[in-house]
Design a protein around this motif. Structure first.
Motif, mmCIF file in Angstrom:
data_model
loop_
_atom_site.group_PDB
_atom_site.id
_atom_site.type_symbol
_atom_site.label_atom_id
_atom_site.label_comp_id
_atom_site.label_asym_id
_atom_site.label_seq_id
_atom_site.Cartn_x
_atom_site.Cartn_y
_atom_site.Cartn_z
ATOM 1 N N GLU A 139 -1.350 25.429 35.820
ATOM 2 C CA GLU A 139 -1.646 24.080 36.291
ATOM 3 C C GLU A 139 -3.113 23.767 36.082
ATOM 4 O O GLU A 139 -3.490 22.636 35.798
ATOM 5 C CB GLU A 139 -1.301 23.949 37.775
ATOM 6 N N ALA A 140 -3.937 24.833 36.239
ATOM 7 C CA ALA A 140 -5.376 24.636 36.082
ATOM 8 C C ALA A 140 -5.731 24.247 34.649
ATOM 9 O O ALA A 140 -6.829 23.804 34.368
ATOM 10 C CB ALA A 140 -6.110 25.903 36.494
ATOM 11 N N MET A 141 -4.782 24.420 33.733
ATOM 12 C CA MET A 141 -5.051 24.040 32.336
ATOM 13 C C MET A 141 -4.652 22.595 32.055
ATOM 14 O O MET A 141 -4.709 22.150 30.916
ATOM 15 C CB MET A 141 -4.290 24.982 31.399
ATOM 16 N N TYR A 142 -4.206 21.897 33.057
ATOM 17 C CA TYR A 142 -3.838 20.485 32.935
ATOM 18 C C TYR A 142 -2.843 20.199 31.818
ATOM 19 O O TYR A 142 -3.075 19.369 30.958
ATOM 20 C CB TYR A 142 -5.097 19.620 32.745
ATOM 21 N N SER A 143 -1.741 20.890 31.831
ATOM 22 C CA SER A 143 -0.686 20.565 30.876
ATOM 23 C C SER A 143 0.135 19.409 31.428
ATOM 24 O O SER A 143 0.185 19.182 32.634
ATOM 25 C CB SER A 143 0.230 21.763 30.670
ATOM 26 N N ASP A 144 0.797 18.692 30.530
ATOM 27 C CA ASP A 144 1.644 17.576 30.961
ATOM 28 C C ASP A 144 3.115 17.957 30.953
ATOM 29 O O ASP A 144 3.949 17.278 31.549
ATOM 30 C CB ASP A 144 1.428 16.387 30.026
ATOM 31 N N ALA B 50 1.900 15.747 20.114
ATOM 32 C CA ALA B 50 1.335 16.419 21.290
ATOM 33 C C ALA B 50 0.478 17.609 20.860
ATOM 34 O O ALA B 50 0.637 18.129 19.754
ATOM 35 C CB ALA B 50 2.453 16.904 22.197
ATOM 36 N N ASP B 51 -0.437 18.023 21.749
ATOM 37 C CA ASP B 51 -1.118 19.302 21.560
ATOM 38 C C ASP B 51 -0.227 20.375 22.161
ATOM 39 O O ASP B 51 0.381 20.156 23.208
ATOM 40 C CB ASP B 51 -2.468 19.307 22.275
ATOM 41 N N ILE B 52 -0.173 21.513 21.515
ATOM 42 C CA ILE B 52 0.770 22.536 21.985
ATOM 43 C C ILE B 52 0.071 23.853 22.259
ATOM 44 O O ILE B 52 -0.819 24.269 21.541
ATOM 45 C CB ILE B 52 1.945 22.706 20.984
ATOM 46 N N ARG C 34 0.983 11.480 21.999
ATOM 47 C CA ARG C 34 -0.421 11.664 21.612
ATOM 48 C C ARG C 34 -1.280 11.824 22.870
ATOM 49 O O ARG C 34 -1.123 11.096 23.846
ATOM 50 C CB ARG C 34 -0.895 10.462 20.795
ATOM 51 N N GLY C 35 -2.167 12.814 22.822
ATOM 52 C CA GLY C 35 -3.051 13.042 23.972
ATOM 53 C C GLY C 35 -2.425 13.894 25.065
ATOM 54 O O GLY C 35 -3.062 14.223 26.053
ATOM 55 N N LYS C 36 -1.156 14.236 24.892
ATOM 56 C CA LYS C 36 -0.481 15.060 25.909
ATOM 57 C C LYS C 36 -0.499 16.526 25.478
ATOM 58 O O LYS C 36 -0.493 16.832 24.286
ATOM 59 C CB LYS C 36 0.981 14.628 26.078
ATOM 60 N N ALA D 34 7.359 19.068 19.495
ATOM 61 C CA ALA D 34 6.165 18.584 20.187
ATOM 62 C C ALA D 34 5.133 18.084 19.180
ATOM 63 O O ALA D 34 4.499 17.046 19.375
ATOM 64 C CB ALA D 34 5.573 19.703 21.044
ATOM 65 N N LYS D 35 4.962 18.814 18.082
ATOM 66 C CA LYS D 35 3.986 18.417 17.063
ATOM 67 C C LYS D 35 4.379 17.094 16.416
ATOM 68 O O LYS D 35 3.527 16.259 16.127
ATOM 69 C CB LYS D 35 3.867 19.505 16.001
ATOM 70 N N ARG D 36 5.677 16.917 16.208
ATOM 71 C CA ARG D 36 6.122 15.672 15.571
ATOM 72 C C ARG D 36 6.005 14.483 16.513
ATOM 73 O O ARG D 36 6.038 13.337 16.093
ATOM 74 C CB ARG D 36 7.541 15.829 15.044
#
Lengths: 336, 406
Positions: free
Chosen positions: A109-114, A83-85, A55-57, A78-80
């Motif tokens: 990287e500028a989109m701050y993905s985890d 996570a945001d996808i 959650r929140g990732k 990822a949804k289960r």
């Protein structure tokens, strides 16, 4: 930089932080992936399937090469995990405009993905990205060139374990186009680490890469011989273009020699299971009667795929978090 | 006469079978005396070379200088300076420039840039075929008249055996030297590294040894038939060294070289997908490397740098996409001394492979003799460079002119 591909995926205390290859990972770690996946299978049978581990990732699916099926299972996994996808079809956007892979990565990287889930036509692409992105982004390899497809291999391991009890002591044949197969390479490493008695690769010399036995398997040209005492038969997909590159004469000759039929399957152990990473070519590498028959576990593989991908995503994210905490702690100590 | 006096150097010149600590006296770019100061004249300056090695200047049979056309990577000035820093006094420049060196104008430009740089001297290699396209014969006579020391196709494929035969026949007519690389384009197509266990493990497409040996057999047979004067550029396989030995035993006059990278590294370097080691010919197995070292020690194989500098971004890509070629000059002397220290190359054969053998291939004079033009490098074998590697060139003399000052 010249880092060992198997070590770059681990934290200092040996936890998974990227998942790039099954090669070099310990039996304990591979077993942990399977155990974690097992626990997710039970959540998948519930009516509320989501767990809040991510959650929140934000997970970015970076598919430089088309694959609707693999991408969908990663997206679902990822949804289960809550996570945001972000789905990026890079094949049609950036790289076709001459942007280098590094440029693309800096933008992402500028989109701050985890987490990046990466599919790329070049061997070593996921490893390259893991080496060059900012730390704290977990990389999951969804297939790189001919090198590795570790989540596919692990869902195959899970399939074997659930249907045969264990991988230990099993004789496994992998049949067909080994030369171009990242799946086969990842399977061979995982099977050996998990204690398979023998891994056999089967095909004509044109489809078996040179020195393949150095990976820890035995090469067979004769399918009938290779099936003897087999517990697991894994059929690989044959691409049509192999005929144009003078690797094979025809689909029909290939089917005659290496296609899995009911008669051939009878040469293996009576309780042998039949697997295929899909999508299958009926009548090219496998007969319909076998693909849909009682020994086939091909459809089960697909459903385990989501659980295995949930497992490695959860584990890699947790490895990244523990590494960040350790770094912050170390920083705090030096400041104090 | 006024002399430059180099005092107490260990003078090593394999061509003259010289290896002793002595003094050298120079004037007007020439060696005037080895040992005792000539009678008459005065010493203008003295260079204390105590503990240093004075060796014949290295002659590089292959390097990419990137000018004209790719000056964002390097220029004739920057690359010939790097070469002089590595002990090279002469550098054969591959014609893979933009435009390709298939016209006297480009050759002229390279020579002018070389002269004004005042570093290692450029010896241009002209394009063997027009545009390096492998189909039409380049203006061979025009190119050699313009100053090309030999013609090369810079590892670009020649269309087929028919074209290769005609190229060799035409060159033989005018006794033009050819630098040919042995690479069967069909067998190496798509390959990015040595075909073997590492390639299989990494899932990278391999280049089999036969891509080199089959092409080499073709060149050897055509050289025997046409009488062309051939030098083989950058062999990488044990088998190739053996084939060249056999051809020479049959009486063929054929020379060859190996790239420094292939003496230092094997395909194991690719294990981390490190794009720096994406080179052609590919880094091969340890047994290949050992056979190549043995051939150098036997005096059969020259060493070239095959230096090629790229922008760092071009090397920062997944292995297959990383630009082909590796910059060698900056660490060259360190790598060479490592091979000598490890006992893999004898010092004499290493120096021989970098001076006498390339000079023979180009029919140049080399070594230290009274009256001869002074081309030399002064090496400090003990000081470390910025990467902590032993060995540093403290002075290089090109035609008697000192390019590098300690």
């Amino acid at each position: 930089m010249n880092t060992d591909p198997s070590q770059i995926q681990l934290t200092a205390d040996g936890r998974l932080k990227h998942f790039l290859t099954t090669e070099g990972l310990s039996k304990d770690l591979l077993t942990e992936i399977l155990d974690t996946a097992d626990s997710f299978i039970s959540t998948q049978e519930r009516s509320v399937k989501k767990v809040p581990l991510l959650r929140g990732k934000t997970v970015a699916n970076l598919f430089f090469e088309n694959s609707t099926r693999t991408r969908s299972t990663f997206e679902l996994a990822a949804k289960r995990l809550s996570a945001d996808i972000l789905n990026l079809d890079i094949q049609r956007s950036a790289t076709s405009k001459g942007e280098t892979l590094m440029d693309t990565l800096w933008n992402l990287e500028a989109m701050y993905s985890d987490m990046f889930v990466v599919r790329h036509a070049d061997s070593g692409a996921a490893h390259f990205i893991a080496e060059h992105v900012t730390p704290n982004v977990a990389i999951i390899n969804a297939g790189d060139g001919r090198h590795a497809h570790p989540t596919q291999a692990m869902l195959d391991m899970l399939t074997i374990r659930r249907h045969k009890g264990s991988i230990e002591g099993k004789v496994v044949a992998i049949v067909g186009d080994i030369l171009h197969s990242r799946v086969a390479r990842s399977q061979i490493h995982a099977l050996n680490t998990l204690g398979a008695a023998e891994v056999r690769v089967v095909g004509p010399a044109t489809l078996l890469p040179r020195d393949i036995e150095a990976l820890g398997c035995k090469a067979y040209y004769d399918f009938n011989l290779a099936l003897r005492d087999c517990d697991v038969v894994i059929m690989l997909r044959l691409q049509k273009e192999r005929m144009q590159n003078a690797l094979l004469p025809s689909e029909s000759e290939f089917f005659k020699l290496y296609g899995l039929t009911t008669e051939k399957l009878a040469l293996a152990n009576p309780d042998a299971i039949v697997m295929h990473p899909g999508p299958i070519n009926r009548g090219v590498e496998i007969e319909s009667a076998v693909a849909d028959g009682p020994q086939s576990v091909i459809l089960n593989q697909v459903s385990y795929g989501i659980a295995v991908r949930m497992a490695v995503m959860a584990m890699a994210m947790s490895g990244q978090q523990s590494e960040q905490q350790a770094e912050q702690q170390a920083k705090g100590e030096t400041e104090a | 006469m006024k002399y430059l006096h180099i005092r107490d150097a260990r003078v090593i010149a394999p061509a003259q079978q010289l290896d002793q600590v002595c003094d050298i006296y120079l004037s007007e770019g020439r060696i005037r005396a080895i040992g005792q100061k000539p009678a008459g004249g005065t010493i203008e300056s003295t260079l204390d070379a105590n503990g240093l090695w004075l060796v014949p200047g290295f002659i590089d049979l292959s390097a990419h200088l990137n000018e004209p056309g790719f000056t964002q990577r390097g220029t004739i000035f920057s690359e010939t300076k790097a070469a002089a820093n590595a002990g090279f006094t002469h550098v054969c420049a591959q014609p893979l420039t933009k435009p390709v060196a298939d016209s006297p104008a480009v050759v002229q430009l390279m020579l002018e840039k070389s002269a004004s740089a005042g570093q290692a001297q450029v010896l241009p290699l002209g394009a063997l075929t027009q545009g390096l396209a492998g189909e039409q014969i380049a203006n061979m006579v025009g190119l050699t008249s313009a100053g090309c020391v030999a013609l090369s196709n810079a590892r670009k494929p020649v269309k087929d055996a028919y074209v290769l035969r005609r190229l060799m026949e035409y060159a033989a007519t005018y006794d033009i030297r050819l630098f040919l690389d042995a690479n069967d384009a069909a067998l190496s197509a798509g390959g990015v590294m040595h075909e073997g266990p590492t390639a299989t493990r990494m899932g990278l497409a391999g280049i089999p040894e036969t891509a080199e040996t089959i092409a080499l057999a073709q060149i050897i047979l055509l050289a025997e038939q046409t009488g062309a004067r051939v030098h083989i550029s950058q062999i990488s396989c044990a088998r190739s060294a053996a084939m060249l030995r056999d051809a020479r035993q049959r009486g063929l006059n054929i020379s060859a070289d190996v790239a420094m990278a292939n003496l230092c590294y094997t395909d194991a370097k690719v294990q981390g997908f490190d794009g720096r080691f994406h080179v052609q010919p590919p880094l091969r197995s340890e047994s290949d490397r050992q056979a190549l070292l043995a051939a150098v020690n036997a005096g059969e194989l020259a060493i070239c740098s095959n230096h090629q500098r790229h922008e760092s971004a071009a090397k920062k890509a997944p292995f297959a996409e990383a630009a082909v070629g590796i910059a060698m000059y900056d660490d060259f002397i360190g790598l060479l001394l490592q091979l000598v220290d490890a006992g893999e190359l004898t010092l004499t054969s290493a120096l021989n492979a970098l001076s006498k053998l390339p000079a023979d291939a180009l029919q140049m004079a080399v070594g230290f003799e009274e009256g001869k033009v002074f081309n030399a490098a002064l090496i400090d074998p003990t000081s470390t460079n910025e990467h902590g590697v032993n060995g540093k060139v403290v002075a290089t003399f090109v035609d008697g002119f000192r390019t590098l000052k300690a």
